[in-house]
Design a protein around this motif. Structure first.
Motif, short mmCIF file in Angstrom:
data_model
loop_
_atom_site.label_atom_id
_atom_site.label_comp_id
_atom_site.label_asym_id
_atom_site.label_seq_id
_atom_site.Cartn_x
_atom_site.Cartn_y
_atom_site.Cartn_z
N PHE A 143 0.82 -1.21 0.00
CA PHE A 143 0.00 0.00 0.00
C PHE A 143 0.85 1.25 0.00
N LEU A 144 1.94 1.22 0.76
CA LEU A 144 2.82 2.39 0.79
C LEU A 144 3.44 2.63 -0.59
N LEU A 145 3.80 1.54 -1.27
CA LEU A 145 4.36 1.70 -2.61
C LEU A 145 3.29 2.24 -3.57
N LEU A 146 2.07 1.78 -3.38
CA LEU A 146 1.00 2.30 -4.22
C LEU A 146 0.80 3.80 -3.98
N TRP A 147 0.85 4.19 -2.71
CA TRP A 147 0.72 5.61 -2.38
C TRP A 147 1.81 6.43 -3.07
N ALA A 148 3.04 5.88 -3.04
CA ALA A 148 4.15 6.59 -3.68
C ALA A 148 3.90 6.71 -5.19
N SER A 149 3.41 5.63 -5.81
CA SER A 149 3.17 5.68 -7.26
C SER A 149 2.04 6.64 -7.60
N MET A 150 1.06 6.71 -6.69
CA MET A 150 -0.08 7.57 -6.99
C MET A 150 0.35 9.02 -7.14
N GLY A 151 1.28 9.41 -6.27
CA GLY A 151 1.74 10.79 -6.35
C GLY A 151 2.53 11.05 -7.62
N LYS A 152 3.47 10.14 -7.89
CA LYS A 152 4.35 10.37 -9.02
C LYS A 152 3.61 10.28 -10.35
N SER A 153 2.65 9.37 -10.44
CA SER A 153 1.97 9.15 -11.71
C SER A 153 0.60 9.81 -11.76
N ALA A 154 0.35 10.71 -10.87
CA ALA A 154 -0.85 11.54 -10.94
C ALA A 154 -2.13 10.72 -11.02
N GLN A 155 -2.27 9.77 -10.09
CA GLN A 155 -3.50 9.01 -10.08
C GLN A 155 -4.53 9.74 -9.25
N VAL A 156 -5.78 9.37 -9.47
CA VAL A 156 -6.88 9.93 -8.71
C VAL A 156 -6.68 9.61 -7.23
N PRO A 157 -6.95 10.46 -6.26
CA PRO A 157 -7.33 11.86 -6.42
C PRO A 157 -6.17 12.84 -6.37
N LEU A 158 -4.95 12.35 -6.50
CA LEU A 158 -3.81 13.23 -6.35
C LEU A 158 -3.34 13.80 -7.67
N GLY A 159 -4.15 13.67 -8.69
CA GLY A 159 -3.64 14.01 -10.03
C GLY A 159 -3.75 15.46 -10.42
N ALA B 107 -8.30 2.06 -12.55
CA ALA B 107 -9.55 2.18 -13.29
C ALA B 107 -10.21 3.53 -13.04
N ALA B 108 -10.21 3.93 -11.76
CA ALA B 108 -10.82 5.23 -11.43
C ALA B 108 -10.11 6.35 -12.18
N THR B 109 -8.77 6.26 -12.22
CA THR B 109 -8.02 7.29 -12.93
C THR B 109 -8.32 7.27 -14.41
N ALA B 110 -8.43 6.08 -14.98
CA ALA B 110 -8.68 6.00 -16.41
C ALA B 110 -10.02 6.64 -16.74
N VAL B 111 -11.04 6.31 -15.95
CA VAL B 111 -12.36 6.88 -16.22
C VAL B 111 -12.33 8.40 -16.02
N HIS B 112 -11.72 8.81 -14.90
CA HIS B 112 -11.64 10.23 -14.60
C HIS B 112 -10.91 10.98 -15.70
N GLY B 113 -9.72 10.46 -16.05
CA GLY B 113 -8.92 11.14 -17.07
C GLY B 113 -9.64 11.20 -18.40
N SER B 114 -10.34 10.12 -18.72
CA SER B 114 -11.03 10.08 -20.00
C SER B 114 -12.14 11.12 -20.07
N PHE B 115 -12.97 11.17 -19.04
CA PHE B 115 -14.08 12.13 -19.07
C PHE B 115 -13.60 13.56 -18.95
N VAL B 116 -12.72 13.78 -18.00
CA VAL B 116 -12.27 15.16 -17.79
C VAL B 116 -11.48 15.64 -19.01
N GLY B 117 -10.71 14.73 -19.61
CA GLY B 117 -9.93 15.13 -20.78
C GLY B 117 -10.81 15.62 -21.92
N ARG B 118 -12.02 15.06 -22.01
CA ARG B 118 -12.88 15.43 -23.11
C ARG B 118 -13.37 16.87 -23.04
N VAL B 119 -13.44 17.43 -21.85
CA VAL B 119 -13.98 18.79 -21.76
C VAL B 119 -12.89 19.83 -21.67
#
Lengths: 271, 445, 455
Positions: free
Chosen positions: B229-245, B297-309
């Motif tokens: 989980f800690l590694l996932l947290w670290a990746s979330m920040g670096k790779s701009a995953q939801v909600p830290l993106g 998955a959450a990031t993919a959906v978020h990025g896809s929808f938000v990117g469209r607008v």
């Protein structure tokens, strides 16, 4: 240079066409060579063919923020007969408009010409002027952070005001001077026209551009100042001479001084 | 052959490091570098690194091995704790390293013309080479300690390059925001590292039958899951995953080549790289893998929808990048190993090209319209059609606000800030009373 | 036991301080002081090399043992103190540092060196009190010449600390361990500005001349006393309470540093927070954590003094530094900006600096003993890093208006380069600065020289 409908040319005229093509090719190369003097990264001692390749490469290079010079360094517009400026080294700074005062005694053609040319030239010149003088307020700043938005404009980075004006890379080499329109016409005709057309008057009377008239008959120069055309006394009537334009601009990056008459022999060779 | 391979692998890291040292030290001592020299030094360093990477690759193939480990010994040692430096070139790190070296070299060549006559020319190249060196250290790391070393350097250069145009307030603000996100998430990486040392003894990557060497797992499932989980947290920040993106679209403030290399190609894929390196941990702790899939998955959906607008091209590309990285995370969470790697490399290539081309968008658009012969038709709404019609305006509104994540993060930050301000005020009052200075209490915070 | 090298360095600085106090011109005073410190550091370096080559020398006189060389931390600490003095004097702006202030700086550091030179706890206590006296007198003199009145508040805290220290040392000598340790911990907490006893430091950092603050705070006398006097008493209840308080200081300091609006105060909180983390680390029983804390102590001394003095230099050029309005352009003052960034980040564990090594050791060591707290250490450092970056960005960028401030002068560049060089070399080759394991823990022992040989 792209040639269209070459197949419609009659056989008899083909050699003439080939000669013209060759001429244009040479002109393109020399023009490119002259343009290259302004590019800091272009080699100082290139031949015209290499210069042309360089210039064409710049136009399609994705990494090149200064693909061409554009209208940068524009300084004057000459409206008159081409013979008047033949041989002058204009250093790509002039807008040239052909006009024959001998077939236009009352200035009607001149009126239409001025109405078309003056606003365009003035606007281009002022665009460069203000973008150079204040790139942040009037110009668009550096191109590097530009972000195209809405397919209609650019802004800086993530979110900012739309940047209007010209980017710094375009105006970097410009000299902020107002356009000087030199008109090959009698001063009394010009005076009449300036009064008659209010749009022109706004540009000229409010000082956005400078106007000078060179009389076709007496060769006197009249300069618009203080609300009216007044006689202008040139400092000297002798122009320096140089054997060729290459001789003049070779190795020079900056603005060159007063235009100089290129020697007749080199001129004939070009013509 | 061994010696030659080791030399090549060490060169991949040392060439950029040498460039950084030369540029940094000499400029501190007052040496002025011309544009030509700066670009040449950096270009030479990264060409050398790229060649060394290719040579290593060929050498490994020729030798019939699957990896090369170069043990450089112990950097420092106290008692039972030793920080080991070792470089590991295998199926995961070598493609990455080659790619990174080539891309940084390419950006260096690109920027030579793009940043010509720009005031920050030298600064850009210094930060670029520091970034490149950090990436090589991270990617070729033989253990999580060294990976952390490179990870921090990448974060620092990233923030400094976002704030490249430091004369405007916004780039600086956005650089600071990115740095805060990096810093808080790097805490997770350090925590994982420490816990790993505590429970397992060292943090080296070892062959465990997976596609490449990965982190060891702890004896207890709880510890492994915690580390995961800690590694996932670290990746979330670096790779701009939801909600830290939220920092990613704002990070497009730097010059186009730096945006391309950081957020198109290299920096943003370091999170998935870390997870690929910890593949064994993900395998051993299925909850962590599930979390990775959910986040991706959450990031993919978020990025896809938000990117469209999005109305500007760089934000659009940022969100597109975010989407793809989310998908890569889903692939990693599902247990695939080579697919995400190929996805990363392909995506990085295409995205950097897109970002590099983005300033020519209007030209490209006109060319396309001329070729087609009429106005470009609106793209048919694929994903949008999945949502019921009544929901679409709400989805649109949601996307315009970027999923309200920025609002959420802002509230959290303001909350913490408010708490800190209250503490500060209390502190000032009490201190004023103790120190006996009434002026202290009145001084405006 | 008296260690001759720090003793001679102390005497040199004291004499230099006397000379400086007699000078009229602040600029001359500063340059002279800079020369004195540089010369002393060079002399110390040369003699250290000589003694290392000949294997040390011992003298016995008047019932005292005089040692000419030391091992481990005792060898490097005088250099650290001298580098702190170099920065404090080298970057001191003449606007706020009169000759008497510079003299006071030299005297305070001389006393810190004296503390390193002696073993006897009472002598230690005496020197500690002497430092306080010097600083109080200087603050009082400054308030008479128009500065805000800081002496009284300072004395309230540090007077109590001095009393507790002397009382504690006396109690330990008499064998009342519990009370002695308690009193000493209170004194150390006051000196190291552990929350809630930190008020004096934030006030001092905000209003006093930064050179003086650096001279008093950076050598971290409290840490030294904690090591030398309390070393064998660690592990007790009180020590754990102290460690907890120190860790809390770290976290609170990090939190508060984030919301500060004045650069001085932000830097002050940074110092308080990181010092708290180091004090926490020193309560560690594991060798790893302890070594990390020791190294961190020295890194903190160098980087915090550099950071604070760079702020002083910037302030002299620009006026009061506020963190609310962006100011300045780092493209025009690149050296100052790079020094600021590097020294600030050295204290928050950036890779390529020695701080990274220290932090790594500290965190690795504390995870076993304090499983609840080590995460707080990591988070505090993360927030402190953000504070440093924020200060950097706000102070050096964000606007295109530049008031024409000058970059660092040659003397300032020299001082800063030496310190940055030490931190950078340590960041790349930590073995140069890490003593071998045997000497790490034992060499600072005051009471039991026999412990030096084991670890």
């Amino acid at each position: 240079m792209e040639w269209f409908d070459e197949d419609l040319m009659p056989e008899a005229r083909q050699p003439a066409l080939e000669e013209v093509k060759h001429l244009f090719e040479t002109v393109c190369e020399r023009q490119a060579h002259e343009r290259c003097r302004r590019f800091e990264s272009a080699p100082r001692d290139g031949d015209p063919a290499a210069a042309k390749r360089l210039v064409m490469g710049r136009a399609v290079d994705l990494a090149q923020p200064r693909p061409e010079c554009g209208h940068a360094t524009n300084a004057y517009a000459v409206i008159g007969r081409r013979e008047r400026t033949r041989g002058l080294f204009l250093d790509r700074r002039a807008f040239l408009v052909s006009y024959d005062p001998t077939v236009d005694p009352d200035g009607a053609v001149l009126a239409r010409l001025l109405n078309a040319v003056v606003p365009v030239g003035a606007v281009i010149n002022l665009e460069y002027y203000f973008s150079y003088v204040d790139p942040i307020t009037y110009g668009a700043g550096s191109k590097l952070p530009h972000n195209i938005t809405g397919l209609i404009g650019v802004m800086d980075g993530h979110a900012s005001d739309l940047r209007t004006g010209l980017p710094w890379q375009m105006v970097e080499i410009h000299e902020p001077v107002r356009l000087l329109a030199i008109i090959d016409a009698e001063p009394h005709i010009l005076r009449k026209l300036l009064v008659a057309a209010p749009a022109l008057a706004q540009f000229i009377a409010n000082g956005w551009i400078q106007v000078a008239a060179v009389s076709p008959s007496t060769n006197e120069v009249w300069h618009f100042s203080g609300g009216d055309l007044r006689p202008y006394e040139p400092e000297s009537t002798v122009l320096p001479v140089a054997p060729s334009s290459v001789f003049l601009y070779h190795g020079e990056l900056d603005h060159l001084g007063c235009p100089r008459i290129v020697a007749a022999s080199a001129d004939e060779e070009a013509a | 052959m061994d010696l030659w391979l080791s030399f090549c692998v060490v060169t991949i890291v040392s060439a950029p490091a040498l460039a950084v040292l030369v540029l940094g030290l000499l400029s501190w001592l007052g040496v002025r570098f011309t544009e030509r020299w700066t670009a040449s030094i950096v270009g030479a360093a990264f060409s050398t690194a790229a060649f060394a990477a290719l040579a290593s690759f060929i050498g490994i193939l020729a030798d019939g091995r699957s990896s090369v480990e170069v043990k450089l010994g112990s950097w420092f040692q106290v008692g039972h704790y030793s920080f080991e430096w070792s470089l590991l070139a295998d199926r995961l790190s070598l493609p990455f390293a080659t790619f990174a070296a080539m891309l940084v070299g390419l950006i260096g060549a690109f920027s030579r013309r793009y940043l010509h006559r720009e005031l920050g020319f030298f600064r850009f190249y210094l930060l670029l080479s520091l970034f490149g060196a950090g990436v090589q250290v991270l990617v070729l790391a033989g253990g999580l300690d060294q990976a952390f070393f490179g990870w921090e350097l990448v974060g620092l250069t990233s923030a400094l390059l976002i704030a490249f145009f430091h004369e405007r307030p916004k780039p600086v603000e956005h650089g600071l925001r990115a740095f805060l996100t990096y810093r808080l998430c790097d805490a997770g990486l350090l925590a994982a590292l420490v816990w790993l040392h505590h429970k397992v003894g060292n943090s080296q990557f070892v062959e465990q039958g997976a596609a490449w060497a990965t982190l060891r797992t702890a004896p207890e499932l709880f510890d492994t899951a915690l580390i995961g989980f800690l590694l996932l947290w670290a990746s979330m920040g670096k790779s701009a995953q939801v909600p830290l993106g939220g920092w990613l679209p704002r990070a497009m403030e730097g010059p186009t080549p730096s945006s391309a290399i950081f957020y198109g190609s290299i920096s943003i894929h370091l999170g998935p790289y870390l997870l690929l390196r910890s593949a064994h941990v993900l395998d051993a702790a299925p909850w962590v893998a599930a979390a990775v899939v959910v986040v991706g998955a959450a990031t993919a959906v978020h990025g896809s929808f938000v990117g469209r607008v999005q109305t500007d091209i760089k934000s659009l590309l940022a969100h597109a990048s975010m989407t793809q990285v989310g998908l890569i995370l889903v692939e990693i969470g599902l247990g695939l190993r080579y697919v995400p790697l190929i996805h990363i490399l392909g995506h990085a290539t295409i995205r950097s090209l897109e970002i590099l081309r983005s300033p020519s968008l209007l030209h490209d658009h006109h060319h396309l319209e001329r070729a087609v012969g009429r106005q470009i038709p609106r793209t048919p709404f694929h994903l949008e059609r999945l949502a019921p019609a009544a929901l679409r305006p709400w989805l649109y509104r949601f996307a315009l606000e970027r999923g309200y994540h920025d609002v959420l993060l802002r509230k959290v930050a303001l909350g913490v800030g408010a708490l800190a301000s209250v503490l500060d005020r209390v502190d000032r009052t009490v201190t004023a009373w103790l120190v006996g200075r009434s002026a202290e209490k009145r001084s405006r915070p | 036991m008296i260690y001759l090298q720090p003793l001679f360095a102390a005497l040199a600085l004291l004499l230099g301080g006397l000379r400086v106090a007699a000078l009229d011109d602040a600029r001359r005073a500063r340059n002279f002081a800079f020369g004195v410190v540089a010369a002393t550091a060079l002399a110390l370096g040369v003699t250290a090399l000589v003694f290392r080559w000949i294997g040390g020398a011992e003298l016995h006189a008047y019932g005292l043992t005089l040692l000419c060389s030391a091992e481990g931390w005792r060898e490097s600490s005088p250099f650290v103190d001298l580098l702190v003095a170099l920065l404090a004097v080298g970057l001191a702006p003449v606007v706020s540092h009169a000759p008497r202030t510079i003299a006071a700086i030299l005297q305070v550091i001389a006393l810190a060196l004296g503390i390193l030179a002696v073993d006897d706890p009472l002598a230690l206590g005496g020197l500690w009190c002497a430092q306080l006296v010097v600083v109080t007198l200087e603050l009082r003199r400054l308030s008479r010449t128009g500065a805000p009145p800081l002496a009284a508040g300072f004395l309230r805290y540090q007077g109590l600390a001095a009393l507790c220290l002397l009382g504690g040392l006396y109690a330990l000598q008499r064998g009342w361990t519990e009370e002695g340790v308690l009193a000493l911990l209170v004194a150390i907490a006051l000196r190291e500005a552990v929350v809630p006893a930190h008020g004096w430091l934030t006030t001092l950092v905000e209003h006093a001349p930064l050179g003086l603050v650096v001279a008093l705070v950076a050598p971290q006398t409290g840490v030294y006393v904690q090591l030398s006097v309390l070393h064998e008493h660690t592990g007790g209840e009180l020590a754990h309470v102290f460690a907890a308080a120190a860790a809390v200081t770290g976290v609170i300091g990090a939190l508060l540093g984030v919301v500060q609006t004045s650069a001085r105060r932000a830097a002050g909180w940074l110092v308080i927070s990181q010092t708290g983390l180091i004090a926490f680390g020193l309560e560690n029983h594991s060798e790893v954590g302890f070594t990390g804390a020791m190294l961190g102590w020295q890194v903190m001394a160098l980087s915090s003094s550099g950071f604070l003095m760079t702020i002083a230099a910037l302030e002299a050029r620009r006026g009061a530094l506020s963190l609310q309005q962006p100011g300045g352009s780092f493209a025009r003052t690149p050296r100052m900006a790079v020094a600021f960034l590097f020294l600030g980040f050295a204290s928050v564990a950036l890779p390529l600096t020695l701080g990274f090594v220290a932090e790594d050791l500290l965190v690795q060591g504390s995870v076993e003993e304090f499983p609840q707290v080590w995460l707080a250490v990591i988070l505090s450092t993360a927030l402190n890093g953000y504070t440093v970056m924020r200060c950097f960005f706000v102070l050096f960028s964000g606007t295109r208006r530049h008031i024409g401030e000058q970059d660092l002068s040659r003397r300032e560049i020299a001082a800063v380069s030496v310190v940055m060089g030490v931190l950078l070399i340590g960041g790349l080759f930590p073995r140069v600065f890490l003593p071998s394991g045997a000497h790490a823990a034992g060499s600072v022992d005051a009471h039991a020289p026999a412990k030096t040989s084991d670890s």
